[in-house]
Design an enzyme around this catalytic site. Structure first.
Site, PDB file in Angstrom:
ATOM      1  NE  ARG A 113       5.667  -0.871   8.493  1.00 48.47           N
ATOM      2  CZ  ARG A 113       4.665  -0.062   8.742  1.00 48.47           C
ATOM      3  NH1 ARG A 113       4.845   0.993   9.502  1.00 48.47           N
ATOM      4  NH2 ARG A 113       3.466  -0.313   8.272  1.00 48.47           N
ATOM      5  CD  GLU A 212       1.659   3.462   3.034  1.00 46.00           C
ATOM      6  OE1 GLU A 212       1.533   2.322   2.544  1.00 46.00           O
ATOM      7  OE2 GLU A 212       1.045   3.833   4.053  1.00 46.00           O
ATOM      8  NE  ARG A 216       6.428   2.644   5.821  1.00 45.33           N
ATOM      9  CZ  ARG A 216       5.284   2.057   5.473  1.00 45.33           C
ATOM     10  NH1 ARG A 216       5.265   0.769   5.159  1.00 45.33           N
ATOM     11  NH2 ARG A 216       4.171   2.738   5.454  1.00 45.33           N
ATOM     12  CB  CYS A 258      -1.204   5.714   5.632  1.00 45.61           C
ATOM     13  SG  CYS A 258      -2.709   4.869   6.158  1.00 45.61           S
ATOM     14  CB  THR A 260      -3.016   3.132   9.637  1.00 47.47           C
ATOM     15  OG1 THR A 260      -2.123   2.994   8.525  1.00 47.47           O
ATOM     16  CG2 THR A 260      -4.443   3.182   9.163  1.00 47.47           C
ATOM     17  NE  ARG A 267       3.221  -4.491   8.849  1.00 47.58           N
ATOM     18  CZ  ARG A 267       3.171  -5.809   8.657  1.00 47.58           C
ATOM     19  NH1 ARG A 267       2.451  -6.574   9.456  1.00 47.58           N
ATOM     20  NH2 ARG A 267       3.838  -6.375   7.661  1.00 47.58           N
ATOM     21  NE  ARG A 296      -0.699  -5.458   7.577  1.00 46.64           N
ATOM     22  CZ  ARG A 296      -0.074  -4.329   7.273  1.00 46.64           C
ATOM     23  NH1 ARG A 296       1.019  -4.364   6.528  1.00 46.64           N
ATOM     24  NH2 ARG A 296      -0.523  -3.162   7.687  1.00 46.64           N
ATOM     25  CD  GLU A 301      -1.889  -2.656   4.024  1.00 47.67           C
ATOM     26  OE1 GLU A 301      -0.964  -2.092   3.426  1.00 47.67           O
ATOM     27  OE2 GLU A 301      -2.681  -2.073   4.772  1.00 47.67           O
TER      28      GLU A 301
HETATM   29  P1  ADP Z   1       4.670  -2.944   5.879  1.00 50.30           P
HETATM   30  O1  ADP Z   1       5.385  -3.764   6.827  1.00 50.30           O
HETATM   31  O2  ADP Z   1       5.493  -1.823   5.399  1.00 50.30           O
HETATM   32  O3  ADP Z   1       3.371  -2.532   6.456  1.00 50.30           O
HETATM   33  P2  ADP Z   1       3.719  -5.146   4.129  1.00 50.30           P
HETATM   34  O4  ADP Z   1       2.642  -5.649   4.999  1.00 50.30           O
HETATM   35  O5  ADP Z   1       3.367  -4.935   2.695  1.00 50.30           O
HETATM   36  O6  ADP Z   1       4.329  -3.731   4.544  1.00 50.30           O
HETATM   37  O7  ADP Z   1       4.931  -6.153   4.227  1.00 50.30           O
HETATM   38  C1  ADP Z   1       6.108  -5.903   3.487  1.00 50.30           C
HETATM   39  C2  ADP Z   1       6.910  -7.167   3.270  1.00 50.30           C
HETATM   40  O8  ADP Z   1       7.444  -7.602   4.501  1.00 50.30           O
HETATM   41  C3  ADP Z   1       6.082  -8.335   2.716  1.00 50.30           C
HETATM   42  O9  ADP Z   1       6.868  -9.058   1.790  1.00 50.30           O
HETATM   43  C4  ADP Z   1       5.848  -9.179   3.948  1.00 50.30           C
HETATM   44  O10 ADP Z   1       5.633 -10.542   3.665  1.00 50.30           O
HETATM   45  C5  ADP Z   1       7.166  -8.984   4.671  1.00 50.30           C
HETATM   46  N1  ADP Z   1       7.089  -9.305   6.094  1.00 50.30           N
HETATM   47  C6  ADP Z   1       6.295  -8.752   7.022  1.00 50.30           C
HETATM   48  N2  ADP Z   1       6.497  -9.300   8.223  1.00 50.30           N
HETATM   49  C7  ADP Z   1       7.463 -10.231   8.056  1.00 50.30           C
HETATM   50  C8  ADP Z   1       8.127 -11.144   8.926  1.00 50.30           C
HETATM   51  N3  ADP Z   1       7.844 -11.186  10.235  1.00 50.30           N
HETATM   52  N4  ADP Z   1       9.073 -11.946   8.387  1.00 50.30           N
HETATM   53  C9  ADP Z   1       9.375 -11.894   7.075  1.00 50.30           C
HETATM   54  N5  ADP Z   1       8.801 -11.053   6.213  1.00 50.30           N
HETATM   55  C10 ADP Z   1       7.854 -10.227   6.688  1.00 50.30           C
HETATM   56  N1  ARG Z   2      -5.299   3.048   2.012  1.00 47.81           N
HETATM   57  C1  ARG Z   2      -5.458   1.650   2.269  1.00 47.81           C
HETATM   58  C2  ARG Z   2      -6.853   1.416   2.841  1.00 47.81           C
HETATM   59  O1  ARG Z   2      -7.464   2.370   3.269  1.00 47.81           O
HETATM   60  C3  ARG Z   2      -4.409   1.106   3.228  1.00 47.81           C
HETATM   61  C4  ARG Z   2      -4.548   1.590   4.641  1.00 47.81           C
HETATM   62  C5  ARG Z   2      -3.521   1.082   5.649  1.00 47.81           C
HETATM   63  N2  ARG Z   2      -2.347   0.528   5.067  1.00 47.81           N
HETATM   64  C6  ARG Z   2      -1.309   1.223   4.638  1.00 47.81           C
HETATM   65  N3  ARG Z   2      -0.361   0.563   4.026  1.00 47.81           N
HETATM   66  N4  ARG Z   2      -1.164   2.487   4.865  1.00 47.81           N
HETATM   67  O2  ARG Z   2      -7.304   0.298   2.844  1.00 47.81           O
END
Ligand code: ADP
Ligand code: ARG
Length: 346
Positions: A113, A212, A216, A258, A260, A267, A296, A301
């Site tokens: 993403r 966020e 995305r 954010c 990060t 990601r 993760r 997250e």
């Molecule tokens: P972001 O990717 O925006 O940082 P999250 O870590 O919250 O956000 O993940 C968002 C969603 O994507 C969650 O449901 C997570 O399980 C799913 N996800 C992340 N990576 C994968 C993957 N490789 N395959 C399937 N689902 C995924």
């Molecule tokens: N604000 C949260 C923290 O400081 C998340 C930081 C990184 N993750 C994010 N989805 N932006 O722990």
């Protein structure tokens, strides 16, 4: 507000970098969109277990509050915002990698993403209700123009029945609700209005709207064909870029709420089953650290692993091109698979 009190247990980047002197020197500043230091740090104050703790309210936050944000950015991305410039490369022909798991023994799915925000608006924490609705209309109208395998439908969160929502979240397609870090940053104001998800028929191309970040943009599918997932993402981003102007800075790359997520805002992750490494967490972490990968849980997250399945992704996003970040992730995954295989043979 006086200088905030951080509890002993707090280790966030915010509490490590915000001295009383720095607080005093920045507290009177206000961006042209009216964003203040107190707004910038509210999430980290209300959530002392934050790892970072700050959210920018607009493009100008990154210059006006640079004395606080630059050290946080430097530490997270290993990139010096004062002397370096971000480089982007989303050309899939530059990505020379093989599927690290061609027999589908370990990798369940791959997802990449990127976050994007519209150039002419403040970022989510500082977006007014009316502006958020305009963003939603601009993005959903644009998505309607896509064709071929990228064609799909926009589903607003308003009016979505609970069963559909729960299903989309559990299947990893939709964002979760009620994140307390986003809540404190003002990112959940007027929820669920203006939020939604677009996806194509196969749910291999998706766009989250006004979570966020304003967009995305997501490419995902079962299995470990990382290159195919990246190629689809690159094509989709290219199509959207023809029609929308995203917030971009020569120094910091794509601007996100954010810090990060700056730079590539990308990601790239796999869901991977590693039950043996799960029992040797020191070794697991050592490999991930060496490849700058983040671990993760299976629901994203702040979630836990289930059944030895982890979400492994690139940690750095700024000062590295999209192609390099995906390559780095793929190389780390290859080593994790080798190690898991060794452990199963011993
Ligand atoms: P972001 O990717 O925006 O940082 P999250 O870590 O919250 O956000 O993940 C968002 C969603 O994507 C969650 O449901 C997570 O399980 C799913 N996800 C992340 N990576 C994968 C993957 N490789 N395959 C399937 N689902 C995924
Ligand atoms: N604000 C949260 C923290 O400081 C998340 C930081 C990184 N993750 C994010 N989805 N932006 O722990």
């Amino acid at each position: 507000m006086p200088y905030p009190k951080f509890p002993e247990s707090c280790h966030s980047a915010l509490c490590r970098h915000l001295s009383p002197e720095l607080y005093d020197s920045l507290k009177g500043r206000r961006t042209r969109y009216g964003y203040t230091l107190d707004q910038l740090i509210r999430s980290g104050i209300e959530n002392p277990d934050s790892s970072i703790g700050v959210y920018a309210g607009d493009e100008e936050s990154y210059t006006l509050f640079a004395p606080l944000l630059d050290p946080i950015i430097r530490e997270y991305h290993h990139f010096d915002p004062e002397t370096e410039r971000h480089r982007s490369d989303m050309d899939p022909s530059h990505l020379k990698i093989e599927n690290p798991d061609p027999d589908n023994r370990f990798i369940l799915s791959t997802r990449i993403r990127v976050g994007r925000n519209l150039h002419c608006f403040p970022l989510g924490p500082n977006l007014a209700r009316r502006e958020r609705l305009i963003v939603k209309c601009m993005v959903s109208d644009t998505l309607r123009e896509l064709s071929g395998d990228l064609a799909g439908r926009y589903y607003p969160l308003v009016g979505m029945d609970e069963a559909t929502k729960t299903r989309l979240i559990e299947d990893h397609f939709l964002f979760k609700e009620g994140d307390r870090f986003l809540e404190s940053a003002g990112l959940n104001r007027d929820w669920p209005e203006g939020r939604g998800i677009f996806h194509n028929n196969d749910k291999t191309f998706l766009v989250w709207v006004n979570e966020e970040d304003q967009l995305r943009i997501i490419s995902m599918e079962a299995g470990g064909d990382i290159r195919r997932v990246f190629t689809r993402l690159s094509r989709a981003v290219g199509e959207l870029q023809k029609r929308l102007t995203f917030a971009f800075d020569e120094r910091l790359g794509y601007l996100t709420s954010c810090p990060t997520n700056l730079g590539t805002a990308m990601r790239a992750s796999v869901h991977i089953r590693l039950p043996r490494l799960a029992k040797s967490m020191d070794r697991f972490r050592e490999i991930c650290d060496r490849h700058e990968l983040q671990i993760r849980g299976v629901h994203g997250e702040h979630s836990e692993s289930e059944g030895g399945v982890f979400d492994i992704s690139n940690r750095r996003r700024l000062g590295i091109t999209e192609v390099e970040a995906v390559r780095q992730m793929s190389q780390g995954i290859t080593e994790l698979i080798e190690e898991e295989t060794k452990l199963s043979e011993s």
